[in-house]
Scaffold this active site. Sequence first.
Site, PDB file in Angstrom:
ATOM      1  N   ASP A   1       3.412   9.434  -1.072  1.00 25.63           N
ATOM      2  CA  ASP A   1       2.144   8.558  -0.630  1.00 25.63           C
ATOM      3  C   ASP A   1       2.044   7.535  -1.730  1.00 25.63           C
ATOM      4  O   ASP A   1       2.012   7.782  -2.752  1.00 25.63           O
ATOM      5  CB  ASP A   1       1.065   9.401  -0.335  1.00 25.63           C
ATOM      6  CG  ASP A   1       0.053   8.792   0.949  1.00 25.63           C
ATOM      7  OD1 ASP A   1       0.230   7.868   1.019  1.00 25.63           O
ATOM      8  OD2 ASP A   1      -0.366   9.895   1.444  1.00 25.63           O
TER       9      ASP A   1
ATOM     10  N   HIS B   1       0.852  -1.214  -0.045  1.00 25.30           N
ATOM     11  CA  HIS B   1      -0.117  -0.076   0.030  1.00 25.30           C
ATOM     12  C   HIS B   1       0.835   1.400   0.070  1.00 25.30           C
ATOM     13  O   HIS B   1       0.289   2.146  -0.281  1.00 25.30           O
ATOM     14  CB  HIS B   1      -0.976   0.056   1.331  1.00 25.30           C
ATOM     15  CG  HIS B   1      -1.950  -1.068   1.137  1.00 25.30           C
ATOM     16  ND1 HIS B   1      -3.227  -0.791   0.722  1.00 25.30           N
ATOM     17  CD2 HIS B   1      -2.061  -2.541   1.228  1.00 25.30           C
ATOM     18  CE1 HIS B   1      -3.794  -1.855   0.486  1.00 25.30           C
ATOM     19  NE2 HIS B   1      -3.271  -2.956   1.060  1.00 25.30           N
TER      20      HIS B   1
HETATM   21  O1  F6P Z   1       0.339   1.317   4.088  1.00 27.80           O
HETATM   22  C1  F6P Z   1      -0.180   2.469   4.456  1.00 27.80           C
HETATM   23  C2  F6P Z   1      -0.944   1.929   5.508  1.00 27.80           C
HETATM   24  O2  F6P Z   1      -1.451   0.725   5.992  1.00 27.80           O
HETATM   25  C3  F6P Z   1      -2.368   2.724   5.165  1.00 27.80           C
HETATM   26  O3  F6P Z   1      -3.125   2.094   4.897  1.00 27.80           O
HETATM   27  C4  F6P Z   1      -2.552   3.360   6.832  1.00 27.80           C
HETATM   28  O4  F6P Z   1      -2.654   4.614   6.477  1.00 27.80           O
HETATM   29  C5  F6P Z   1      -1.268   3.185   7.503  1.00 27.80           C
HETATM   30  O5  F6P Z   1      -0.610   2.495   6.926  1.00 27.80           O
HETATM   31  C6  F6P Z   1      -1.713   2.468   9.074  1.00 27.80           C
HETATM   32  O6  F6P Z   1      -0.945   2.762   9.978  1.00 27.80           O
HETATM   33  P1  F6P Z   1      -1.108   2.029  11.271  1.00 27.80           P
HETATM   34  O7  F6P Z   1      -1.677   0.763  10.923  1.00 27.80           O
HETATM   35  O8  F6P Z   1       0.346   1.848  11.609  1.00 27.80           O
HETATM   36  O9  F6P Z   1      -1.825   3.071  11.951  1.00 27.80           O
END
Ligand code: F6P
Length: 481
Positions: free
Chosen positions: A364, A157
């Site tokens: 991003d 992602h």
């Molecule tokens: O890859 C990015 C991601 O999974 C997003 O979907 C999200 O913004 C973020 O990381 C979530 O991070 P965490 O689970 O550490 O809050």
Amino acid sequence: MDLVVVSNRVARAKANEPMTGGLAAALLPVVEKSGAIWVGSSGRVRDNATKDSFAEIESLGAGALALLDLPAAHYGGYYEGFANSALWPALHSRTDLIRVSQDDYQSYREVNAFMARALMRFRKPGTMFWIQDYHFLALGAEMRDLGVRNPLGFFLHTPWPARRVIAGVPHHRELIEAMLAYDLIGFQTDDDCENFATYLRTDLGLEVDAGIVTSRFGTSRIATFPIGIDVDGFSAQAQRAASHPDVSRLRKSLHGERLAIGVDRVDYSKGLVNRISAFDRLFEMQPSLKRSVSLLQIATPSRGGIEAYSNLQDELSKQVTEVNGRHGEVDWTPIRYLSKGFSQTVLAGFYRAAQVGVVTPLHDGMNLVAKEYVAAQNPIDPGVLVLSKFAGAANELDTALLVNPHDIDGMARTIATALSMPAPERRMRWEAMMAKLRAGTIHSWFADFIDALENARSTAGPVLPSATVRPLRAVGARLYN
Ligand code: F6P
């Protein structure tokens, strides 16, 4: 088709709960519809966690949610350590922020191996496994080590950076070799996919031909699958949300003032400091805009146990206080800064109430806030999206006002342009963006990936029997030195 989706963070089905992050919000509707089992962390840890430590297995639409307690001894090293203090900064090209120890790497590998063992509970002969994100780069290889021959897909992602940048991650080589246990590896943009292919060619000496690469695990395909949103669902949610009390209160508080909105986790990749500086500059350059526009910045605290994140939270609070102190009036606050999360429903209503969406990350993977802001707009009087050209979403949303988030003056000027844009131009840009969103929804993303995973398996040679695959533990022993 039996499908098991795996991610570190999962979403609960409750529309009124705050949601953290794009991945969880994006996957929720497709899991609900597809009948998949979604396995992830329960957010709790246990001293004596075992592969059967599922805190809960509950239904989720046509599918199910299975939440696993993770081992206490390794959770910190895995999540705050290797995943978010080595991989995350590198994936966002911030190698200066990498802070990692050998123990963190060991914990990351232990949690990947632990998750692999837990997934065995859901394995049937035809089951496909689809692993999400950088928390689980080595999970597929751990599963192959356990003798799994089922189709294994992986989707990243985040961005994938240039080869010299990913080389800043300790053990990058072993991890990327381990990723080739997946039959299909998906990226958000062509640039990410190309960076990965370049690494495979240059650093691993592998041939990548039309996205196909052969390694000791067999054949893998690498490809681009830009993630989308549930466009119609989100749009309907935004219309309904108009009557939500929080949305009504926001509208009432405006007294004719226009609103710009930003919604982000507090993360250095999101460009928040530059964004606040751009508003500071805007009010300096055009004092007539004072009292006629304000920024509502929702800044959800995130990963607070990591120094880079707690420092950023402090820096932002200080900066907002200074900017509000400089430009504010007794009855007007230029930056409304809220350090908390909101539900998807309330956010949808807030987006529709805002004349400008400011999504200006430094880097991003996709940024689904940009897509949600567009989907939430009123077709007759849509707002304007100001979007960083370094968000994956800029590839599709090219009729947004694209900005360089490092150019503060340029951003300030663009926000002013957005505020004065006539309705016909706003509508024209918005319609073009909606057409792009409709061409690539979360549902088509999901279907395209699953199709490609089925095909990757039928066109690829068989996965090598596990005896011929060098076990990861042997690799690990070298890594842990
Ligand atoms: O890859 C990015 C991601 O999974 C997003 O979907 C999200 O913004 C973020 O990381 C979530 O991070 P965490 O689970 O550490 O809050």
